[in-house]
Enzyme design. Structure first.
Site, PDB file in Angstrom:
ATOM      1  N   LEU A  65       0.590  -1.174  -0.035  1.00  9.95           N
ATOM      2  CA  LEU A  65       0.044   0.364  -0.070  1.00  9.95           C
ATOM      3  C   LEU A  65       0.381   0.940   0.061  1.00  9.95           C
ATOM      4  CD1 LEU A  65      -2.398  -0.679   2.751  1.00  9.95           C
ATOM      5  CD2 LEU A  65      -2.538  -1.066   0.293  1.00  9.95           C
ATOM      6  N   GLU A  87     -10.521   1.084   8.019  1.00  7.47           N
ATOM      7  CA  GLU A  87      -9.981  -0.409   7.970  1.00  7.47           C
ATOM      8  C   GLU A  87      -8.701  -0.103   9.113  1.00  7.47           C
ATOM      9  OE1 GLU A  87      -9.358  -3.308   6.273  1.00  7.47           O
ATOM     10  OE2 GLU A  87     -10.852  -3.092   4.770  1.00  7.47           O
ATOM     11  N   LYS A 100      -5.242  -0.907   9.970  1.00  5.03           N
ATOM     12  CA  LYS A 100      -3.546  -1.305   9.908  1.00  5.03           C
ATOM     13  C   LYS A 100      -2.852  -2.629  10.249  1.00  5.03           C
ATOM     14  CE  LYS A 100       0.075  -0.270   6.289  1.00  5.03           C
ATOM     15  NZ  LYS A 100       1.334  -0.955   7.146  1.00  5.03           N
ATOM     16  N   ASP A 108      -0.590  -4.368  12.207  1.00  8.18           N
ATOM     17  CA  ASP A 108       0.663  -4.848  12.247  1.00  8.18           C
ATOM     18  C   ASP A 108       1.077  -6.379  12.320  1.00  8.18           C
ATOM     19  OD1 ASP A 108       3.069  -3.952  11.914  1.00  8.18           O
ATOM     20  OD2 ASP A 108       3.918  -3.081  13.761  1.00  8.18           O
ATOM     21  N   ARG A 111       3.794 -13.572   2.165  1.00  8.38           N
ATOM     22  CA  ARG A 111       3.582 -12.594   1.177  1.00  8.38           C
ATOM     23  C   ARG A 111       5.016 -12.363  -0.169  1.00  8.38           C
ATOM     24  NH1 ARG A 111       2.848  -6.097   1.514  1.00  8.38           N
ATOM     25  NH2 ARG A 111       4.257  -6.022   2.821  1.00  8.38           N
ATOM     26  N   TYR A 165      -8.844  -9.174   5.566  1.00  6.15           N
ATOM     27  CA  TYR A 165      -8.867  -7.846   4.690  1.00  6.15           C
ATOM     28  C   TYR A 165      -8.976  -7.813   3.334  1.00  6.15           C
ATOM     29  CZ  TYR A 165      -4.353  -7.127   4.844  1.00  6.15           C
ATOM     30  OH  TYR A 165      -2.747  -7.852   4.834  1.00  6.15           O
ATOM     31  N   LYS A 174      -0.179   6.765   8.060  1.00 11.95           N
ATOM     32  CA  LYS A 174       0.213   6.017   9.300  1.00 11.95           C
ATOM     33  C   LYS A 174      -0.054   6.846  10.088  1.00 11.95           C
ATOM     34  CE  LYS A 174       3.527   2.525   7.573  1.00 11.95           C
ATOM     35  NZ  LYS A 174       4.127   1.530   8.423  1.00 11.95           N
ATOM     36  N   CYS A 222      23.431 -11.168  44.071  1.00 17.81           N
ATOM     37  CA  CYS A 222      21.875 -11.102  43.510  1.00 17.81           C
ATOM     38  C   CYS A 222      21.287 -10.456  44.392  1.00 17.81           C
ATOM     39  CB  CYS A 222      21.504 -12.501  44.433  1.00 17.81           C
ATOM     40  SG  CYS A 222      19.771 -12.067  44.337  1.00 17.81           S
ATOM     41  N   CYS A 226      19.493 -11.767  47.585  1.00 15.38           N
ATOM     42  CA  CYS A 226      20.061 -12.239  48.740  1.00 15.38           C
ATOM     43  C   CYS A 226      21.357 -12.395  49.177  1.00 15.38           C
ATOM     44  CB  CYS A 226      19.530 -13.910  48.683  1.00 15.38           C
ATOM     45  SG  CYS A 226      19.726 -15.109  46.894  1.00 15.38           S
ATOM     46  N   CYS A 243      21.515 -15.310  39.236  1.00 19.26           N
ATOM     47  CA  CYS A 243      21.357 -15.035  40.842  1.00 19.26           C
ATOM     48  C   CYS A 243      21.910 -17.060  41.060  1.00 19.26           C
ATOM     49  CB  CYS A 243      19.937 -14.684  42.302  1.00 19.26           C
ATOM     50  SG  CYS A 243      20.611 -15.439  43.709  1.00 19.26           S
ATOM     51  N   CYS A 264      17.011 -18.286  47.016  1.00 18.91           N
ATOM     52  CA  CYS A 264      17.179 -16.723  47.209  1.00 18.91           C
ATOM     53  C   CYS A 264      15.034 -16.298  47.257  1.00 18.91           C
ATOM     54  CB  CYS A 264      17.250 -16.285  45.917  1.00 18.91           C
ATOM     55  SG  CYS A 264      16.677 -14.821  45.436  1.00 18.91           S
TER      56      CYS A 264
HETATM   57  S1  IVH Z   1      -4.831  -4.166   1.821  1.00 15.14           S
HETATM   58  C1  IVH Z   1      -3.645  -4.511  -2.362  1.00 15.14           C
HETATM   59  N1  IVH Z   1      -5.684  -4.074   4.288  1.00 15.14           N
HETATM   60  O1  IVH Z   1      -0.347  -3.860   4.834  1.00 15.14           O
HETATM   61  C2  IVH Z   1      -3.922  -4.048  -1.027  1.00 15.14           C
HETATM   62  N2  IVH Z   1      -3.612  -4.230   4.367  1.00 15.14           N
HETATM   63  O2  IVH Z   1       1.817  -1.627   3.971  1.00 15.14           O
HETATM   64  C3  IVH Z   1      -3.536  -5.450   0.167  1.00 15.14           C
HETATM   65  N3  IVH Z   1      -2.197  -4.785   6.237  1.00 15.14           N
HETATM   66  O3  IVH Z   1       0.669  -5.359   2.723  1.00 15.14           O
HETATM   67  C4  IVH Z   1      -3.374  -4.694   1.741  1.00 15.14           C
HETATM   68  N4  IVH Z   1      -4.094  -4.083   7.335  1.00 15.14           N
HETATM   69  O4  IVH Z   1       0.093  -6.795   4.735  1.00 15.14           O
HETATM   70  C5  IVH Z   1      -4.883  -4.207   3.485  1.00 15.14           C
HETATM   71  N5  IVH Z   1      -6.717  -3.703   6.678  1.00 15.14           N
HETATM   72  C6  IVH Z   1      -5.719  -4.226   5.727  1.00 15.14           C
HETATM   73  C7  IVH Z   1      -4.212  -3.991   6.471  1.00 15.14           C
HETATM   74  C8  IVH Z   1      -3.096  -4.268   5.108  1.00 15.14           C
HETATM   75  C9  IVH Z   1      -2.433  -4.335   7.459  1.00 15.14           C
HETATM   76  C10 IVH Z   1      -1.234  -4.905   5.699  1.00 15.14           C
HETATM   77  C11 IVH Z   1      -0.731  -5.756   4.284  1.00 15.14           C
HETATM   78  C12 IVH Z   1      -0.335  -4.655   3.709  1.00 15.14           C
HETATM   79  C13 IVH Z   1       1.275  -4.076   4.229  1.00 15.14           C
HETATM   80  C14 IVH Z   1       0.561  -2.690   3.657  1.00 15.14           C
END
Ligand code: IVH
Length: 677
Positions: A97, A127, A129, A131, A150, A238, A326, A420, A423, A436, A441
């Site tokens: 993305l 939505e 994102k 991590d 991926r 997602y 972000k 320690c 103790c 220790c 202890c």
């Molecule tokens: S959509 C073609 N939705 O973030 C679009 N990605 O930095 C595909 N990710 O490659 C991604 N939450 O691994 C999408 N709600 C979300 C996500 C999400 C996390 C990850 C995903 C993506 C990466 C991009």
């Protein structure tokens, strides 16, 4: 660190040659960080810092088109499949993305989409994102046949065996499903589990994971699925790749369909239709995200209409119809007042930063673990330093950086104590950890008892940290088994202990005698044994005595037990002190389990065999794996010299080729059934 997006770079300062040198430098750095992130799951810089490098490179390439190059990291997704896993080609490539940190760029994105849509009305979903680690599941006629990371977006690693151990991923889709569909999402380690996992790693002298994503990446890229299983991963979905037959018209309908099939999706999906409402939703998500089970680092804004998504298409790297906003990491500057030492239940000395209290990511922080001596040296942390604090995985306060430029010479280097602090016994080095050397202890005793009584173990209500400390101090508890010798009279002699609390505590202790065996096993504090492996051990052995006399080989045949664990368990039961503890717990009347007399005598006909499964089988892979394990065999994810059997179903691919190459015997479904009876 400067903010990557909003301040224009002073490009005029770069002469053409300086720009070209910088471009080369940036590409090398980015490639290196990409490898650290994707191939070694051990990043050295934050995503934020990585994005800043990538953005600087993109801006230089824009300003100097002659420096652009097809294979620049700005044009593709990082990462190559690991050699140890077989590779899996995605049917529809997995894209990345475009990112932004700026509300202004988010507005520009919405405006751009409105222009592309011309007269048509537009709608967006917002939505979290997540991590975690991106994953693609391939379901054929509703059955999960493959899971892949991926990788470089076109080809990833086949991690099917590991993904099958993740409990909220269905092996079969509910209801009617297309003949072929790729489901895209993220595998993550829940924040709460991350906190516990890292505390355990400190205790065992293992380097901590920087954040839940690294922990998830490390777990999913385990060659031994048993380790993956022990880590309690989860997933959220997602998107989709290939989808045969009828497809929904909008993203929201796609989500509803995923949910109907039994796939987990985000708990909150917000909506917007113009610049203001999209920005507001992204801000709202910024608040909501702290309550999610997974760590998030942003919000993803997607155009809802799938027809328009197809129409607007992608650039080389990312779709035009989506953008990731972000959130900047929430950090705070404070003073490190002192470094103290905490002694864990196995005696590990963990240095702790005592901080001037500071507010960060929703709460006040006054202490942060520094993990171990090496960590302090690596970051050159000194007492009196000004430091930057961030919450790793949004939960654990961590010192991320020292402001060395603010030093005035009064800062003091820290040295680990030779004795320690609890103790006074000498300490000794064990890997990166200092330990220790005493078993009696007080701090260790306290921690062992706290662990035994904790919610994930014997769950003795009322026996928390403060009371344990008080009881140890009063000389009433010198070890776990003393819990069962506590009486009303001595309890009532304690300060702040009333009739009612004493009655409740004694009732909770009495009740704990009949708790299930796995709770006792976990509570004993055998190194490396968490809740999952304790449950597996209890299921397999039924009694503590059977487990105590198990050989390492037998232990290795169990689903979640790897080699390190098998040795740890075996060694623990050989130890005289531990045996004495078990005897006093037996005398105290604790549940040591009952032999399962209904079970058939254990058949170990596949003992010492190591299996790899591939292709489409007539039973699920999970069932086949279970059968192999029950008969004493082991299942791994990839073919190597150690593999003794390959079970190959229809359409077996590269694993079959590799097995043939190595001369590994290959069995089909029918031969396997015959072998297992
Ligand atoms: S959509 C073609 N939705 O973030 C679009 N990605 O930095 C595909 N990710 O490659 C991604 N939450 O691994 C999408 N709600 C979300 C996500 C999400 C996390 C990850 C995903 C993506 C990466 C991009």
């Amino acid at each position: 660190m400067s903010k990557p997006s909003s301040e224009p770079l002073e490009l005029f300062d770069h002469s053409a040659t300086r720009a070209s040198t910088r471009v080369r430098e940036l590409r090398e750095q980015i490639e290196r960080h990409n490898r650290l992130y994707y191939e070694h799951a051990a990043p050295e810089i934050s995503d934020y810092e990585f994005d800043a490098l990538l953005r600087e490179l993109a801006e230089l390439e824009n300003a100097h088109p002659e420096l652009a190059s097809e294979d620049s990291p700005t044009r593709r997704v990082g990462g190559k499949p690991l050699e140890e896993f077989s590779s899996a080609a995605h049917i529809v490539p997995m894209q990345s993305l475009d990112n932004t940190y700026s509300p202004e760029e988010l507005r520009e994105f919405v405006t751009r989409i409105r222009k592309l849509a011309e007269e048509r009305s537009i709608h967006f979903t917002i939505e979290p994102k997540v991590d975690g680690v991106a994953i693609s599941l391939l379901y054929e006629n509703g059955r999960l046949v493959r899971a892949a990371t991926r990788g470089d977006g076109v080809t990833g690693d086949d991690v099917t065996q590991n993904v099958l151990t993740i409990s909220n991923i269905p092996h079969r889709l509910r209801g009617e499903a297309p003949s072929q569909i790729e489901i895209r999402g993220e595998v993550y380690l829940p924040k709460a589990i991350f906190a516990r996992l890292n505390a355990e790693r400190d205790e065992e002298g293992l380097p901590p994971f920087a954040n839940p994503r690294n922990a998830a990446a490390g777990s999913i890229k385990q060659l031994d699925p048993a380790v993956t299983a022990s880590r309690k991963l989860a997933a959220v979905f997602y998107g989709t790749g290939v989808w045969t037959g009828d497809q929904p018209a909008i993203g929201r309908e796609m989500f509803a369909t995923l949910q109907k099939w039994g796939l987990p999706i985000s708990e909150r999906i917000l909506e917007g239709s113009d610049e203001d409402s999209v920005n507001a939703a992204v801000q709202e998500m910024g608040e909501l995200r702290h309550d999610f089970a997974y760590e998030t680092d942003g919000a993803v804004v997607k155009l809802d209409s799938l027809a328009m998504r197809r129409e607007f298409g992608s650039t080389a790297k990312a779709p035009r119809w989506a953008i990731a906003y972000k959130y900047e990491p929430e950090r705070a500057e404070t003073k490190l007042l002192d470094i103290t030492i905490q002694v864990g239940r196995t005696g590990t000395l963990t240095p702790v930063a005592e901080l001037q209290p500071v507010f960060v990511s929703g709460s006040t922080v006054s202490r942060a673990t520094l993990h171990n001596e090496e960590e302090i040296q690596r970051k050159d942390i000194r007492i009196g330093d000004t430091v930057l604090i961030e919450k790793a995985g949004e939960v654990i306060p961590a010192v991320v950086e020292v402001k060395k430029e603010l030093r005035n010479g009064s800062e003091r280097a820290f040295e680990m104590p030779q004795h320690c602090p609890s103790c006074g016994a000498p300490v000794s080095k064990d890997g990166v950890a200092w330990k220790c050397t005493s078993h009696t202890c007080g701090a260790q005793v306290r921690r062992r008892i706290e662990h035994f009584a904790s919610k994930q173990a014997m769950d003795i209500e009322g026996l928390g940290e403060a009371l344990v400390a008080q009881l140890v101090e009063a000389g009433l508890l010198n070890g776990i088994s003393d819990i069962y010798r506590l009486d009303r009279k001595s309890l009532l002699n304690l300060e702040r202990m009333g009739e009612k609390s004493a009655t409740n505590l004694l009732a909770a202790i009495a009740e704990s005698r009949s708790k299930p065996l796995w709770r006792l096993l976990h509570g004993l504090g055998i190194p490396h044994i968490g809740v999952t492996s304790a449950r597996d051990l209890a299921n397999r052995f039924h009694t503590l005595d059977a487990l105590a006399s198990a050989t390492e080989e037998t232990l290795l045949g169990i689903h979640s037990i790897g080699e390190i664990m098998a040795t740890a368990i075996h060694t623990w039961f050989q130890n005289q002190e531990n045996r004495a503890l078990l005897e006093s717990l037996r005398t105290a009347g604790l549940n040591f389990g009952e032999a399962d007399t209904t079970a058939a005598p254990t058949d170990q006909r596949l003992q010492d065999t190591i299996w790899v499964l591939t292709g489409t089988l007539s039973i699920s892979r999970e069932e086949a794996s279970e059968m192999i394990r029950r008969l004493g065999g082991k299942v791994t994810g990839s073919v190597s010299k150690k593999t003794t059997h390959l079970l190959a179903g229809d359409d077996a691919g590269s694993k079959l080729d590799k097995a043939r190459e190595l001369g590994v015997p290959v069995l089909d479904d029918a031969a396997f059934r015959e072998l297992c009876g």
